[in-house]
Every structure is written in structure tokens, then in C-alpha cells.
Design a protein around this motif. Structure first.
Motif, PDB file in Angstrom:
ATOM      1  N   MET A   1      20.789  27.512  58.945  1.00 35.22           N
ATOM      2  CA  MET A   1      21.251  28.767  58.339  1.00 35.22           C
ATOM      3  C   MET A   1      22.773  28.755  58.259  1.00 35.22           C
ATOM      4  O   MET A   1      23.469  28.452  59.225  1.00 35.22           O
ATOM      5  CB  MET A   1      20.787  29.965  59.177  1.00 35.22           C
ATOM      6  CG  MET A   1      21.203  31.303  58.605  1.00 35.22           C
ATOM      7  SD  MET A   1      20.502  32.668  59.590  1.00 35.22           S
ATOM      8  CE  MET A   1      21.163  34.047  58.675  1.00 35.22           C
ATOM      9  N   ALA A   2      23.304  29.063  57.085  1.00 33.93           N
ATOM     10  CA  ALA A   2      24.743  29.033  56.879  1.00 33.93           C
ATOM     11  C   ALA A   2      25.427  30.107  57.714  1.00 33.93           C
ATOM     12  O   ALA A   2      24.921  31.216  57.882  1.00 33.93           O
ATOM     13  CB  ALA A   2      25.065  29.236  55.407  1.00 33.93           C
ATOM     14  N   THR A   3      26.591  29.760  58.239  1.00 30.36           N
ATOM     15  CA  THR A   3      27.375  30.708  59.023  1.00 30.36           C
ATOM     16  C   THR A   3      28.233  31.552  58.094  1.00 30.36           C
ATOM     17  O   THR A   3      28.876  31.023  57.174  1.00 30.36           O
ATOM     18  CB  THR A   3      28.272  29.953  60.016  1.00 30.36           C
ATOM     19  OG1 THR A   3      27.458  29.135  60.861  1.00 30.36           O
ATOM     20  CG2 THR A   3      29.072  30.932  60.861  1.00 30.36           C
ATOM     21  N   GLU A   4      28.255  32.865  58.341  1.00 29.30           N
ATOM     22  CA  GLU A   4      29.075  33.736  57.516  1.00 29.30           C
ATOM     23  C   GLU A   4      30.544  33.423  57.762  1.00 29.30           C
ATOM     24  O   GLU A   4      30.965  33.214  58.899  1.00 29.30           O
ATOM     25  CB  GLU A   4      28.801  35.197  57.866  1.00 29.30           C
ATOM     26  CG  GLU A   4      29.588  36.176  56.998  1.00 29.30           C
ATOM     27  CD  GLU A   4      29.317  37.637  57.350  1.00 29.30           C
ATOM     28  OE1 GLU A   4      29.327  38.467  56.434  1.00 29.30           O
ATOM     29  OE2 GLU A   4      29.106  37.919  58.537  1.00 29.30           O
ATOM     30  N   PRO A   5      31.374  33.371  56.702  1.00 30.42           N
ATOM     31  CA  PRO A   5      32.798  33.115  56.899  1.00 30.42           C
ATOM     32  C   PRO A   5      33.431  34.140  57.831  1.00 30.42           C
ATOM     33  O   PRO A   5      33.041  35.302  57.860  1.00 30.42           O
ATOM     34  CB  PRO A   5      33.366  33.245  55.475  1.00 30.42           C
ATOM     35  CG  PRO A   5      32.207  32.971  54.573  1.00 30.42           C
ATOM     36  CD  PRO A   5      31.011  33.510  55.288  1.00 30.42           C
ATOM     37  N   ARG A   6      34.403  33.691  58.600  1.00 27.42           N
ATOM     38  CA  ARG A   6      35.147  34.604  59.466  1.00 27.42           C
ATOM     39  C   ARG A   6      35.875  35.653  58.630  1.00 27.42           C
ATOM     40  O   ARG A   6      35.878  36.830  58.934  1.00 27.42           O
ATOM     41  CB  ARG A   6      36.151  33.803  60.296  1.00 27.42           C
ATOM     42  CG  ARG A   6      37.147  34.636  61.085  1.00 27.42           C
ATOM     43  CD  ARG A   6      36.503  35.297  62.277  1.00 27.42           C
ATOM     44  NE  ARG A   6      37.416  36.227  62.939  1.00 27.42           N
ATOM     45  CZ  ARG A   6      37.140  36.824  64.091  1.00 27.42           C
ATOM     46  NH1 ARG A   6      35.997  36.565  64.699  1.00 27.42           N
ATOM     47  NH2 ARG A   6      37.998  37.663  64.631  1.00 27.42           N
ATOM     48  N   LEU A   7      36.498  35.201  57.530  1.00 26.61           N
ATOM     49  CA  LEU A   7      37.194  36.115  56.625  1.00 26.61           C
ATOM     50  C   LEU A   7      37.204  35.495  55.235  1.00 26.61           C
ATOM     51  O   LEU A   7      37.461  34.299  55.086  1.00 26.61           O
ATOM     52  CB  LEU A   7      38.633  36.364  57.092  1.00 26.61           C
ATOM     53  CG  LEU A   7      39.425  37.399  56.284  1.00 26.61           C
ATOM     54  CD1 LEU A   7      38.881  38.812  56.512  1.00 26.61           C
ATOM     55  CD2 LEU A   7      40.910  37.357  56.645  1.00 26.61           C
ATOM     56  N   SER A   8      36.919  36.301  54.225  1.00 27.73           N
ATOM     57  CA  SER A   8      36.985  35.850  52.838  1.00 27.73           C
ATOM     58  C   SER A   8      38.288  36.308  52.212  1.00 27.73           C
ATOM     59  O   SER A   8      38.640  37.491  52.308  1.00 27.73           O
ATOM     60  CB  SER A   8      35.799  36.404  52.049  1.00 27.73           C
ATOM     61  OG  SER A   8      34.585  35.849  52.504  1.00 27.73           O
ATOM     62  N   VAL A   9      38.990  35.394  51.597  1.00 24.39           N
ATOM     63  CA  VAL A   9      40.220  35.718  50.879  1.00 24.39           C
ATOM     64  C   VAL A   9      39.913  35.680  49.391  1.00 24.39           C
ATOM     65  O   VAL A   9      39.460  34.660  48.869  1.00 24.39           O
ATOM     66  CB  VAL A   9      41.342  34.720  51.216  1.00 24.39           C
ATOM     67  CG1 VAL A   9      42.578  35.008  50.357  1.00 24.39           C
ATOM     68  CG2 VAL A   9      41.694  34.799  52.698  1.00 24.39           C
ATOM     69  N   CYS A  10      40.143  36.804  48.729  1.00 22.92           N
ATOM     70  CA  CYS A  10      39.957  36.892  47.284  1.00 22.92           C
ATOM     71  C   CYS A  10      41.324  37.035  46.631  1.00 22.92           C
ATOM     72  O   CYS A  10      41.965  38.094  46.733  1.00 22.92           O
ATOM     73  CB  CYS A  10      39.059  38.068  46.918  1.00 22.92           C
ATOM     74  SG  CYS A  10      37.361  37.917  47.518  1.00 22.92           S
ATOM     75  N   LEU A  11      41.786  35.964  46.005  1.00 27.37           N
ATOM     76  CA  LEU A  11      43.030  36.032  45.234  1.00 27.37           C
ATOM     77  C   LEU A  11      42.679  36.590  43.867  1.00 27.37           C
ATOM     78  O   LEU A  11      41.886  36.005  43.128  1.00 27.37           O
ATOM     79  CB  LEU A  11      43.655  34.645  45.105  1.00 27.37           C
ATOM     80  CG  LEU A  11      44.021  33.935  46.414  1.00 27.37           C
ATOM     81  CD1 LEU A  11      44.711  32.613  46.122  1.00 27.37           C
ATOM     82  CD2 LEU A  11      44.884  34.811  47.304  1.00 27.37           C
ATOM     83  N   THR A  12      43.251  37.738  43.527  1.00 29.42           N
ATOM     84  CA  THR A  12      42.932  38.385  42.260  1.00 29.42           C
ATOM     85  C   THR A  12      44.190  38.561  41.432  1.00 29.42           C
ATOM     86  O   THR A  12      45.278  38.801  41.964  1.00 29.42           O
ATOM     87  CB  THR A  12      42.236  39.746  42.478  1.00 29.42           C
ATOM     88  OG1 THR A  12      43.170  40.715  42.959  1.00 29.42           O
ATOM     89  CG2 THR A  12      41.088  39.619  43.475  1.00 29.42           C
ATOM     90  N   PHE A  13      44.015  38.444  40.118  1.00 30.05           N
ATOM     91  CA  PHE A  13      45.139  38.522  39.188  1.00 30.05           C
ATOM     92  C   PHE A  13      44.792  39.508  38.080  1.00 30.05           C
ATOM     93  O   PHE A  13      43.785  39.332  37.393  1.00 30.05           O
ATOM     94  CB  PHE A  13      45.429  37.147  38.581  1.00 30.05           C
ATOM     95  CG  PHE A  13      45.807  36.104  39.588  1.00 30.05           C
ATOM     96  CD1 PHE A  13      47.134  35.840  39.879  1.00 30.05           C
ATOM     97  CD2 PHE A  13      44.821  35.377  40.263  1.00 30.05           C
ATOM     98  CE1 PHE A  13      47.480  34.873  40.817  1.00 30.05           C
ATOM     99  CE2 PHE A  13      45.152  34.415  41.203  1.00 30.05           C
ATOM    100  CZ  PHE A  13      46.489  34.169  41.481  1.00 30.05           C
ATOM    101  N   ASP A  14      45.598  40.532  37.918  1.00 31.13           N
ATOM    102  CA  ASP A  14      45.442  41.460  36.804  1.00 31.13           C
ATOM    103  C   ASP A  14      46.235  40.896  35.628  1.00 31.13           C
ATOM    104  O   ASP A  14      47.468  41.027  35.565  1.00 31.13           O
ATOM    105  CB  ASP A  14      45.959  42.854  37.175  1.00 31.13           C
ATOM    106  CG  ASP A  14      45.113  43.526  38.241  1.00 31.13           C
ATOM    107  OD1 ASP A  14      44.130  42.930  38.694  1.00 31.13           O
ATOM    108  OD2 ASP A  14      45.454  44.660  38.630  1.00 31.13           O
TER     109      ASP A  14
END
Length: 302
Positions: free
Chosen positions: A1-14
Motif C-alpha cells: 500500500m502506497a504511503t501518503e506523502p508527508r506534504l504535497s507542494v503544488c506550484l501554481t501559475f496564474d
């Protein structure tokens, strides 16, 4: 079973390009528009930076930008990045009547579908400000998530639908909808820190912005396991050399932490929604779920 990431970083650009100056600032002069034109000019260097680290990002694109720079948008899409909805000419929904807001939403959607053949599943409001009708429009159009609201910092939640606002009676809370809120913060937005405007004045030095963003990331990593760090940027702002180097240093810092992943918002939002079914979440949530009288939906003994 895959381990959930500790933290997800979403780089977003408008990717606003010309639209932000035409829409929000209401100007058509060549100098102002050229500031927006720097966005598509800087896009190759932004895409190269993302490719250097094998990062999939999210680009929120007004329909006007899609039609003005279809080749740039196609390159963003072809390189595997998510495309999100961002209005048509960067109109602020709070300034529109319901009929106009629905028309603008449809125009933005049509432009993106025409240009890259994709129907976006996520939205960020231009401004970013909602009207009383925005949430209804997003739910009716099957949006999976919104990246505009600020009811938390790094923890997603389901957006309420049907809140009733009054200045002379109790605030009436609506019920949670299927729409996932990916938290937005002005502190994590490059425009207010770095871009000169007559309203906000001159920008801060990159070192100050880097300090703020790094400290926010470090807090999220230490205290919000499974959370999302949503960094909002604009190609015409972040695309300058010194600022891109700041972003590179931040990417190096964040990627050095075990369990951090960089991913698109839609990838994170779908995984979070699958792990937190709406009805289950309603039983567990606190401040974002309220009775119509303003009290907590469920009383728990701490």
C-alpha cells in the motif's frame, strides 16, 4: 500500500498575460499590456525550471490568454501540466451579475477546450473574489476543486454551498458541497510581494519573500502531515531572473525534505477526496461544518 506523502507542494501559475491588465486594472495602454506580455515571453524559462526538477505544475489560464497565446498554452499542456479555469478576461466574479458570470465562465471554458481540447476540473477565481453565485456555478459545472478560498492554510476542506450573509442577523451556514477547497493565501502569492502597482507600491526584495515562503513551508511540513502547500505565482512576475533563482532555491529546500512530493492540484485533490468521502468528512470536520443556527454540526467532548 502506497504511503501518503508527508506534504504535497503544488506550484501554481496564474497565466494572466494581457487579461489581468484588461480585466482587473481596466487599462488598454501599451505599456501596461507589455507588462502582461512578459508572461508568455518568460514561459520557456519557467517550463525549463519545472523540467529540470521533473515537476508537474498547475496553470490557471483565462480564456483570453488561451486565444491570444494558443501556442504557449499548447506547449504547457503538451509538457504534462494541469490547466485550470481562470475566467475569460480575468473578470472578478464579485463585480458581475449572475447572468454575466455564467457567460464569462462558459466563455473561459470554451476557449480552453478549443485551444487544447481539455475541460478543466479545477478553478481559481480572478481577483480572487467570489460572488454569491460562484460556488453554485462551480458545482453545476462539475469542478473537482477550487483554489481561491482561505478558510484554512494547508488543510483542504469541502466548500459550503448556500451560506446566507446578513449584516443584521445571524450568519446562516450552508451545507458542504462536493467541491474541494485547496487553500489560497495572499502571503503565498508572488504578485502582492514582488510586483509594483500604484495601489500596493513597490515590491519587496526576493530575500524577504523567500524567507516568508520558506517559513510557511517549514511550518506546514512540521505540523500538517498530508497537507498541501499551494504556492501561487504569475509568469509575468516570477519569470524574472532573480525571482526564478529564488524559486529554484525554494524547490531545492523543499525537495530535500523526506516525504515531500510536487504534484498538480487535481492529482492531490482527487486523492484527498477519495481518502475523505464527503459524508465521512462531515462527521469529522469542525469549523467548516456548522448547523444552520451557527453552532457546530456535531458536539464532541475533547
Amino acid at each position: 500500500m502506497a504511503t501518503e506523502p508527508r506534504l504535497s507542494v503544488c506550484l501554481t501559475f496564474d497565466f494572466d498575460a494581457l487579461a489581468v491588465h484588461l480585466g482587473i486594472f481596466g487599462t488598454q495602454d501599451s505599456q501596461s499590456l507589455s507588462r502582461g506580455e512578459f508572461g508568455p515571453f518568460a514561459m520557456p524559462r519557467i517550463l525549463k525550471l519545472l523540467a529540470d526538477y521533473d515537476i508537474v505544475a498547475t496553470f490557471f489560464v483565462p480564456g483570453h490568454t488561451a486565444l491570444a497565446y494558443p501556442d504557449v498554452l499548447r506547449r504547457i499542456h503538451d509538457e504534462g501540466h494541469e490547466i485550470g479555469h481562470h475566467g475569460f478576461v480575468h473578470e472578478i466574479p464579485a463585480t458581475l451579475d449572475e447572468t454575466t458570470e455564467r457567460k464569462v465562465f462558459d466563455l473561459g471554458m470554451e476557449a480552453l477546450q478549443k485551444t487544447i481540447g481539455v475541460r478543466p476540473r479545477g478553478y481559481r477565481s480572478p481577483g480572487p473574489e467570489f460572488s454569491p453565485h460562484t460556488i453554485d456555478i462551480l458545482v453545476e459545472n462539475g469542478m473537482v476543486y477550487d483554489a481561491t478560498l482561505s478558510g484554512s492554510d494547508f488543510t483542504p476542506y469541502y466548500v459550503r454551498q448556500g451560506d446566507t450573509v446578513s449584516l443584521d442577523s445571524v450568519f446562516q451556514f450552508g451545507a458542504p458541497s462536493s467541491l474541494v477547497a485547496i487553500p489560497f493565501s495572499w502571503d503565498l502569492d508572488d504578485w502582492v510581494h514582488l510586483e509594483f502597482t500604484a495601489e500596493w507600491g513597490p515590491g519587496k526584495p526576493c530575500s524577504a519573500v523567500e524567507e516568508i515562503w520558506r517559513a510557511e513551508f517549514d511550518y506546514a511540513y512540521a505540523n500538517v502531515p498530508g497537507g498541501v502547500f499551494d504556492l501561487t505565482m504569475h509568469p509575468q512576475v516570477i519569470g524574472r531572473g532573480s525571482r526564478l533563482e529564488m524559486l529554484r532555491r525554494l524547490i531545492e529546500h523543499m525537495s530535500s525534505r523526506p516525504g515531500v512530493v510536487f504534484e498538480s492540484i487535481i492529482t492531490y485533490a482527487e486523492r484527498w477526496r477519495n481518502a475523505h468521502p464527503l459524508e465521512q468528512w462531515r462527521q469529522e470536520a469542525s469549523v467548516h461544518v456548522r448547523e444552520r443556527n451557527g453552532g457546530p454540526a456535531i458536539h464532541r467532548e475533547d
